[in-house]
Design a protein around this motif. Structure first.
Motif, PDB file in Angstrom:
ATOM      1  N   ILE A  75      -9.826  19.414  -9.779  1.00 14.25           N
ATOM      2  CA  ILE A  75      -9.132  18.593 -10.775  1.00 14.25           C
ATOM      3  C   ILE A  75      -9.813  18.726 -12.132  1.00 14.25           C
ATOM      4  CG2 ILE A  75      -8.646  16.209 -11.461  1.00 14.25           C
ATOM      5  CD1 ILE A  75      -7.982  15.655  -8.544  1.00 14.25           C
ATOM      6  N   THR A  76     -11.156  18.714 -12.130  1.00 11.14           N
ATOM      7  CA  THR A  76     -11.900  18.880 -13.377  1.00 11.14           C
ATOM      8  C   THR A  76     -11.591  20.221 -14.017  1.00 11.14           C
ATOM      9  OG1 THR A  76     -13.677  17.472 -12.547  1.00 11.14           O
ATOM     10  CG2 THR A  76     -14.200  18.890 -14.418  1.00 11.14           C
TER      11      THR A  76
ATOM     12  N   THR B  94      -8.370  10.787  -8.358  1.00 11.09           N
ATOM     13  CA  THR B  94      -8.299  12.114  -7.741  1.00 11.09           C
ATOM     14  C   THR B  94      -7.353  12.157  -6.553  1.00 11.09           C
ATOM     15  OG1 THR B  94     -10.205  11.607  -6.378  1.00 11.09           O
ATOM     16  CG2 THR B  94     -10.621  12.731  -8.464  1.00 11.09           C
ATOM     17  N   PHE B  95      -6.962  11.017  -6.030  1.00 17.68           N
ATOM     18  CA  PHE B  95      -6.017  10.956  -4.922  1.00 17.68           C
ATOM     19  C   PHE B  95      -6.471  11.812  -3.735  1.00 17.68           C
ATOM     20  CE2 PHE B  95      -3.555  10.495  -8.901  1.00 17.68           C
ATOM     21  CZ  PHE B  95      -3.303   9.147  -8.792  1.00 17.68           C
ATOM     22  N   PHE B  96      -7.776  11.752  -3.437  1.00 15.36           N
ATOM     23  CA  PHE B  96      -8.391  12.444  -2.300  1.00 15.36           C
ATOM     24  C   PHE B  96      -8.273  13.955  -2.392  1.00 15.36           C
ATOM     25  CE2 PHE B  96      -7.120   8.228  -0.749  1.00 15.36           C
ATOM     26  CZ  PHE B  96      -8.382   7.715  -0.511  1.00 15.36           C
ATOM     27  N   GLU B  97      -8.209  14.476  -3.608  1.00 14.01           N
ATOM     28  CA  GLU B  97      -8.191  15.920  -3.825  1.00 14.01           C
ATOM     29  C   GLU B  97      -9.595  16.370  -4.198  1.00 14.01           C
ATOM     30  OE1 GLU B  97      -5.628  17.999  -3.338  1.00 14.01           O
ATOM     31  OE2 GLU B  97      -4.386  16.317  -2.718  1.00 14.01           O
TER      32      GLU B  97
ATOM     33  N   THR C  50       0.822  -1.201   0.000  1.00 15.45           N
ATOM     34  CA  THR C  50       0.000   0.000   0.000  1.00 15.45           C
ATOM     35  C   THR C  50       0.862   1.259   0.000  1.00 15.45           C
ATOM     36  OG1 THR C  50      -1.738  -1.193   1.187  1.00 15.45           O
ATOM     37  CG2 THR C  50      -1.851   1.197   1.224  1.00 15.45           C
ATOM     38  N   ALA C  51       1.913   1.277   0.772  1.00 17.48           N
ATOM     39  CA  ALA C  51       2.812   2.432   0.828  1.00 17.48           C
ATOM     40  C   ALA C  51       3.526   2.639  -0.506  1.00 17.48           C
ATOM     41  CB  ALA C  51       3.828   2.258   1.951  1.00 17.48           C
ATOM     42  N   ILE C  52       3.952   1.557  -1.142  1.00 15.53           N
ATOM     43  CA  ILE C  52       4.612   1.654  -2.440  1.00 15.53           C
ATOM     44  C   ILE C  52       3.638   2.205  -3.475  1.00 15.53           C
ATOM     45  CG2 ILE C  52       5.617   0.315  -4.346  1.00 15.53           C
ATOM     46  CD1 ILE C  52       6.847  -1.501  -2.151  1.00 15.53           C
ATOM     47  N   GLU C  53       2.397   1.724  -3.463  1.00 17.63           N
ATOM     48  CA  GLU C  53       1.390   2.217  -4.399  1.00 17.63           C
ATOM     49  C   GLU C  53       1.133   3.705  -4.186  1.00 17.63           C
ATOM     50  OE1 GLU C  53      -1.726   3.088  -6.912  1.00 17.63           O
ATOM     51  OE2 GLU C  53      -0.158   1.588  -7.039  1.00 17.63           O
ATOM     52  N   ALA C  54       1.026   4.130  -2.952  1.00  9.51           N
ATOM     53  CA  ALA C  54       0.770   5.542  -2.657  1.00  9.51           C
ATOM     54  C   ALA C  54       1.915   6.434  -3.130  1.00  9.51           C
ATOM     55  CB  ALA C  54       0.535   5.728  -1.159  1.00  9.51           C
ATOM     56  N   LYS C  55       3.140   5.956  -3.020  1.00 12.36           N
ATOM     57  CA  LYS C  55       4.300   6.750  -3.438  1.00 12.36           C
ATOM     58  C   LYS C  55       4.472   6.809  -4.954  1.00 12.36           C
ATOM     59  CE  LYS C  55       6.365   8.240   0.250  1.00 12.36           C
ATOM     60  NZ  LYS C  55       6.470   9.664   0.488  1.00 12.36           N
ATOM     61  N   THR C  56       3.970   5.810  -5.679  1.00  5.81           N
ATOM     62  CA  THR C  56       4.193   5.762  -7.117  1.00  5.81           C
ATOM     63  C   THR C  56       2.982   6.227  -7.932  1.00  5.81           C
ATOM     64  OG1 THR C  56       3.523   3.439  -7.217  1.00  5.81           O
ATOM     65  CG2 THR C  56       5.880   3.900  -6.921  1.00  5.81           C
ATOM     66  N   SER C  57       1.888   6.593  -7.311  1.00  2.00           N
ATOM     67  CA  SER C  57       0.698   7.071  -8.024  1.00  2.00           C
ATOM     68  C   SER C  57       0.855   8.550  -8.363  1.00  2.00           C
ATOM     69  CB  SER C  57      -0.545   6.881  -7.169  1.00  2.00           C
ATOM     70  OG  SER C  57      -0.759   5.521  -6.922  1.00  2.00           O
ATOM     71  N   TYR C  58       0.352   8.941  -9.551  1.00  2.00           N
ATOM     72  CA  TYR C  58       0.441  10.344  -9.944  1.00  2.00           C
ATOM     73  C   TYR C  58      -0.612  10.678 -10.992  1.00  2.00           C
ATOM     74  CZ  TYR C  58       2.962   8.535 -14.019  1.00  2.00           C
ATOM     75  OH  TYR C  58       3.321   7.847 -15.143  1.00  2.00           O
ATOM     76  N   LEU C  59      -0.848  11.959 -11.170  1.00  2.00           N
ATOM     77  CA  LEU C  59      -1.666  12.532 -12.234  1.00  2.00           C
ATOM     78  C   LEU C  59      -0.856  13.680 -12.806  1.00  2.00           C
ATOM     79  CD1 LEU C  59      -4.362  12.841 -13.796  1.00  2.00           C
ATOM     80  CD2 LEU C  59      -5.108  14.337 -11.956  1.00  2.00           C
ATOM     81  N   ARG C  60      -0.505  13.611 -14.088  1.00  2.00           N
ATOM     82  CA  ARG C  60       0.392  14.584 -14.685  1.00  2.00           C
ATOM     83  C   ARG C  60      -0.229  15.160 -15.958  1.00  2.00           C
ATOM     84  NH1 ARG C  60       5.298  11.537 -15.531  1.00  2.00           N
ATOM     85  NH2 ARG C  60       5.489  11.753 -13.291  1.00  2.00           N
ATOM     86  N   LEU C  61      -0.273  16.478 -16.030  1.00  2.00           N
ATOM     87  CA  LEU C  61      -0.733  17.159 -17.232  1.00  2.00           C
ATOM     88  C   LEU C  61       0.500  17.631 -17.990  1.00  2.00           C
ATOM     89  CD1 LEU C  61      -3.604  19.285 -15.685  1.00  2.00           C
ATOM     90  CD2 LEU C  61      -3.817  17.185 -17.002  1.00  2.00           C
TER      91      LEU C  61
ATOM     92  N   GLY D   2     -16.997  11.085  -8.925  1.00  2.00           N
ATOM     93  CA  GLY D   2     -15.644  11.577  -9.125  1.00  2.00           C
ATOM     94  C   GLY D   2     -15.471  12.195 -10.486  1.00  2.00           C
ATOM     95  N   VAL D   3     -14.232  12.285 -10.939  1.00  2.00           N
ATOM     96  CA  VAL D   3     -13.890  12.925 -12.211  1.00  2.00           C
ATOM     97  C   VAL D   3     -13.902  11.866 -13.307  1.00  2.00           C
ATOM     98  CG1 VAL D   3     -12.137  14.252 -13.438  1.00  2.00           C
ATOM     99  CG2 VAL D   3     -12.457  14.582 -10.988  1.00  2.00           C
TER     100      VAL D   3
END
Length: 91
Positions: free
Chosen positions: A80-81, A72-75, A15-26, A57-58
């Motif tokens: 985000i939209t 959305t990573f709890f944002e 779970t910690a590895i997943e949280a550190k490697t998740s992203y949303l990039r424009l 969600g989005v």
């Protein structure tokens, strides 16, 4: 009991590895995101519209007619939209 603690520890490590490697990039011409160890990328030309609703969600509607859920990573979903819409309009 030791097996339970071992399993519980491994679960939290993954779970910690997943949280550190998740992203949303424009990026300059593509939206990229990574969630649940899966990546996806969409160019501006593939995206028709972006919307959000409470409980959903989005979501993005692609030119092909497919709906894609955007993590959305709890944002703030509305924020985000709006960011994605502004990015789409910046041509």
């Amino acid at each position: 009991m030791p097996l339970f603690y071992l399993g519980f520890g491994l679960f939290w490590l993954v779970t910690a590895i997943e949280a550190k490697t998740s992203y949303l990039r424009l990026g300059a011409d593509a939206l990229e995101f990574r969630e649940n160890f899966k990546s996806a990328a969409f160019s501006k030309t593939q995206i028709e519209k972006v919307t959000w609703e409470a409980g959903c969600g989005v979501s993005m509607l692609l030119i092909s007619g497919d709906w894609i859920r955007v993590p959305t990573f709890f944002e703030n979903n509305q924020g985000i939209t709006n960011s994605i819409r502004a990015w789409l309009n910046k041509r």
